[in-house]
Design a protein around this motif. Structure first.
Motif, PDB file in Angstrom:
ATOM      1  N   GLY A  53       7.436 -11.386  -8.744  1.00 38.32           N
ATOM      2  CA  GLY A  53       8.797 -11.825  -8.413  1.00 38.32           C
ATOM      3  C   GLY A  53       9.373 -11.012  -7.265  1.00 38.32           C
ATOM      4  O   GLY A  53      10.027 -11.543  -6.364  1.00 38.32           O
ATOM      5  N   TRP A  54       9.109  -9.692  -7.299  1.00 35.77           N
ATOM      6  CA  TRP A  54       9.602  -8.830  -6.218  1.00 35.77           C
ATOM      7  C   TRP A  54       8.899  -9.153  -4.902  1.00 35.77           C
ATOM      8  O   TRP A  54       9.500  -9.087  -3.836  1.00 35.77           O
ATOM      9  CB  TRP A  54       9.435  -7.354  -6.599  1.00 35.77           C
ATOM     10  N   LYS A  55       7.631  -9.521  -4.991  1.00 34.30           N
ATOM     11  CA  LYS A  55       6.908  -9.919  -3.770  1.00 34.30           C
ATOM     12  C   LYS A  55       7.494 -11.217  -3.212  1.00 34.30           C
ATOM     13  O   LYS A  55       7.734 -11.341  -2.014  1.00 34.30           O
ATOM     14  CB  LYS A  55       5.416 -10.102  -4.091  1.00 34.30           C
TER      15      LYS A  55
ATOM     16  N   ALA B 153      10.211   6.206  -6.194  1.00 32.86           N
ATOM     17  CA  ALA B 153      10.446   4.839  -6.675  1.00 32.86           C
ATOM     18  C   ALA B 153      10.443   3.895  -5.469  1.00 32.86           C
ATOM     19  O   ALA B 153      11.327   3.073  -5.287  1.00 32.86           O
ATOM     20  CB  ALA B 153      11.757   4.736  -7.460  1.00 32.86           C
ATOM     21  N   THR B 154       9.410   4.034  -4.648  1.00 27.84           N
ATOM     22  CA  THR B 154       9.335   3.305  -3.378  1.00 27.84           C
ATOM     23  C   THR B 154       9.212   1.793  -3.576  1.00 27.84           C
ATOM     24  O   THR B 154       9.558   1.017  -2.699  1.00 27.84           O
ATOM     25  CB  THR B 154       8.170   3.852  -2.513  1.00 27.84           C
ATOM     26  N   GLY B 155       8.740   1.360  -4.748  1.00 23.69           N
ATOM     27  CA  GLY B 155       8.655  -0.081  -5.030  1.00 23.69           C
ATOM     28  C   GLY B 155       7.806  -0.800  -3.999  1.00 23.69           C
ATOM     29  O   GLY B 155       6.650  -0.452  -3.780  1.00 23.69           O
ATOM     30  N   THR B 156       8.408  -1.777  -3.315  1.00 21.20           N
ATOM     31  CA  THR B 156       7.658  -2.540  -2.307  1.00 21.20           C
ATOM     32  C   THR B 156       7.694  -1.852  -0.939  1.00 21.20           C
ATOM     33  O   THR B 156       7.294  -2.437   0.056  1.00 21.20           O
ATOM     34  CB  THR B 156       8.187  -3.983  -2.200  1.00 21.20           C
ATOM     35  N   GLY B 157       8.195  -0.608  -0.906  1.00 24.92           N
ATOM     36  CA  GLY B 157       8.053   0.195   0.309  1.00 24.92           C
ATOM     37  C   GLY B 157       9.301   0.688   1.000  1.00 24.92           C
ATOM     38  O   GLY B 157       9.221   1.454   1.954  1.00 24.92           O
TER      39      GLY B 157
ATOM     40  N   GLY C 149       5.094   7.522  -0.298  1.00 22.70           N
ATOM     41  CA  GLY C 149       5.870   6.694  -1.225  1.00 22.70           C
ATOM     42  C   GLY C 149       5.231   6.722  -2.599  1.00 22.70           C
ATOM     43  O   GLY C 149       4.046   6.419  -2.746  1.00 22.70           O
ATOM     44  N   ILE C 150       5.998   7.116  -3.606  1.00 23.83           N
ATOM     45  CA  ILE C 150       5.451   7.163  -4.969  1.00 23.83           C
ATOM     46  C   ILE C 150       6.177   6.180  -5.880  1.00 23.83           C
ATOM     47  O   ILE C 150       7.352   5.880  -5.693  1.00 23.83           O
ATOM     48  CB  ILE C 150       5.499   8.591  -5.577  1.00 23.83           C
ATOM     49  N   ASP C 151       5.454   5.687  -6.865  1.00 20.59           N
ATOM     50  CA  ASP C 151       6.015   4.762  -7.847  1.00 20.59           C
ATOM     51  C   ASP C 151       5.114   4.783  -9.078  1.00 20.59           C
ATOM     52  O   ASP C 151       3.923   5.091  -8.976  1.00 20.59           O
ATOM     53  CB  ASP C 151       6.082   3.352  -7.263  1.00 20.59           C
ATOM     54  N   LEU C 152       5.696   4.448 -10.214  1.00 17.20           N
ATOM     55  CA  LEU C 152       4.903   4.332 -11.450  1.00 17.20           C
ATOM     56  C   LEU C 152       4.011   3.099 -11.419  1.00 17.20           C
ATOM     57  O   LEU C 152       2.956   3.075 -12.027  1.00 17.20           O
ATOM     58  CB  LEU C 152       5.848   4.178 -12.650  1.00 17.20           C
ATOM     59  N   SER C 153       4.494   2.052 -10.735  1.00 14.48           N
ATOM     60  CA  SER C 153       3.820   0.756 -10.775  1.00 14.48           C
ATOM     61  C   SER C 153       2.790   0.589  -9.658  1.00 14.48           C
ATOM     62  O   SER C 153       3.136   0.502  -8.483  1.00 14.48           O
ATOM     63  CB  SER C 153       4.864  -0.370 -10.673  1.00 14.48           C
ATOM     64  N   GLU C 154       1.534   0.523 -10.055  1.00 18.22           N
ATOM     65  CA  GLU C 154       0.460   0.313  -9.061  1.00 18.22           C
ATOM     66  C   GLU C 154       0.613  -1.033  -8.368  1.00 18.22           C
ATOM     67  O   GLU C 154       0.311  -1.169  -7.178  1.00 18.22           O
ATOM     68  CB  GLU C 154      -0.926   0.369  -9.726  1.00 18.22           C
ATOM     69  N   ASP C 155       1.090  -2.046  -9.111  1.00 19.83           N
ATOM     70  CA  ASP C 155       1.212  -3.385  -8.541  1.00 19.83           C
ATOM     71  C   ASP C 155       2.300  -3.445  -7.464  1.00 19.83           C
ATOM     72  O   ASP C 155       2.159  -4.149  -6.459  1.00 19.83           O
ATOM     73  CB  ASP C 155       1.489  -4.423  -9.634  1.00 19.83           C
ATOM     74  N   MET C 156       3.386  -2.699  -7.671  1.00 21.64           N
ATOM     75  CA  MET C 156       4.424  -2.628  -6.643  1.00 21.64           C
ATOM     76  C   MET C 156       3.879  -1.899  -5.413  1.00 21.64           C
ATOM     77  O   MET C 156       4.153  -2.285  -4.271  1.00 21.64           O
ATOM     78  CB  MET C 156       5.663  -1.909  -7.175  1.00 21.64           C
TER      79      MET C 156
END
Length: 283
Positions: free
Chosen positions: A24-26, A59-63, A80-87
């Motif tokens: 959805g974020w993509k 919490a870079t998310g989509t960048g 950029g770091i985030d918990l979510s590999e998919d993001m």
């Protein structure tokens, strides 16, 4: 203070949720990044970058705002770091599309950073703090990895009454779905909104010269239908609440949300208000 078990539970929930909603974020990345851009711009301004820094975008998310920061650092770089590999996969793809070579991603938990002490010149974090399992641990970790005099700038949402973009749909849902009250200090959209909460957190962690600015404006959804689609594609709490209702109730919630949306746009526009706080400090 949260127990280790609670922190672990929340961390896993957050990771799963952001991975699940990454498509959805993509899909809505251009819209969301335009919506959040003013907060990113304020963060960048407050970091006073010279062009040779190593910046940690948490919490870079989509960048973003990491990619925009990287483009301003001809002799520096952004991690950029985030918990979510998919993001992070989306962030990496966005970096490639924009031909930004000084931005790297790493799956990491802000509460357990493996970076060496005093590794970064600056830290940015747009709309991340509300969701960290322990904000105290996160702030302590970020203070640790910052170099002396290094700057931090972060943004969080202001209170619900200033954020129609999310309360318009949530208020309609609450009339039909009994949502469990959040545990004190649990992650949530407005967790960081109370006056001076973030200033006190940063001060306790050892940050100095803390300043706060408020950014408020409107976000244009173009139509109610587009608003409804976006919220059901990217907002985990909304999707979770809606999954508990039958088709008839769902239709009623949609109708009530639409009435409220249109009442806030009597001239036929499709805008809702938002407000965020940008908090900046240095080590």
């Amino acid at each position: 203070m949260e127990s280790e078990h609670q922190i672990e539970q929340i961390r896993e929930q957050q990771k799963q949720s952001w991975n699940t909603f990454s498509p959805g974020w993509k899909k809505w990345d251009t819209f969301n990044m335009e919506f959040l851009r003013p907060m990113g711009e304020a963060i960048i301004e407050n970091l006073h970058l010279k062009g040779n820094e190593h910046v940690l975008d948490v919490a870079t998310g989509t960048g973003e705002p990491g990619l925009t920061i990287a483009a301003k650092l001809p002799h520096g770089k952004v991690t950029g770091i985030d918990l979510s590999e998919d993001m992070l996969l989306i962030a990496h793809s966005n970096a490639q599309k924009k031909k930004i070579k000084n931005y790297e991603t790493r799956a990491a938990d802000v509460g357990d950073l493996t970076f060496k002490t005093e590794s970064f010149d600056a830290v940015s974090c747009r709309m991340g703090f509300m969701f960290f399992p322990s904000m105290e641990i996160a702030a302590t970790q970020l203070h640790r990895v910052l170099k002396p005099e290094g700057r931090i700038s972060l943004s969080v949402w202001d209170g619900p009454e200033q954020n129609d973009w999310v309360t318009t749909i949530m208020d309609a849902i609450k009339k039909h779905v009994t949502l469990p009250p959040p545990l004190p200090g649990a992650p949530g959209m407005f967790r960081c909104a109370p006056a001076r909460k973030m200033e006190e957190l940063l001060s306790l962690t050892g940050f100095k010269d803390i300043s706060t600015q408020r950014i408020s404006s409107t976000v244009d959804y173009e139509s109610f239908e587009r608003y409804w689609e976006i919220m059901l594609d990217v907002a985990a709490p909304i999707v979770a609440a809606m999954s508990a209702v039958d088709e008839k109730t769902r239709a009623i919630i949609q109708l009530q949300t639409e009435r409220s949306f249109r009442a806030k746009n009597k001239s036929g526009k499709a805008k809702l208000n938002y407000a965020a706080l940008v908090i900046s400090a240095h080590k």
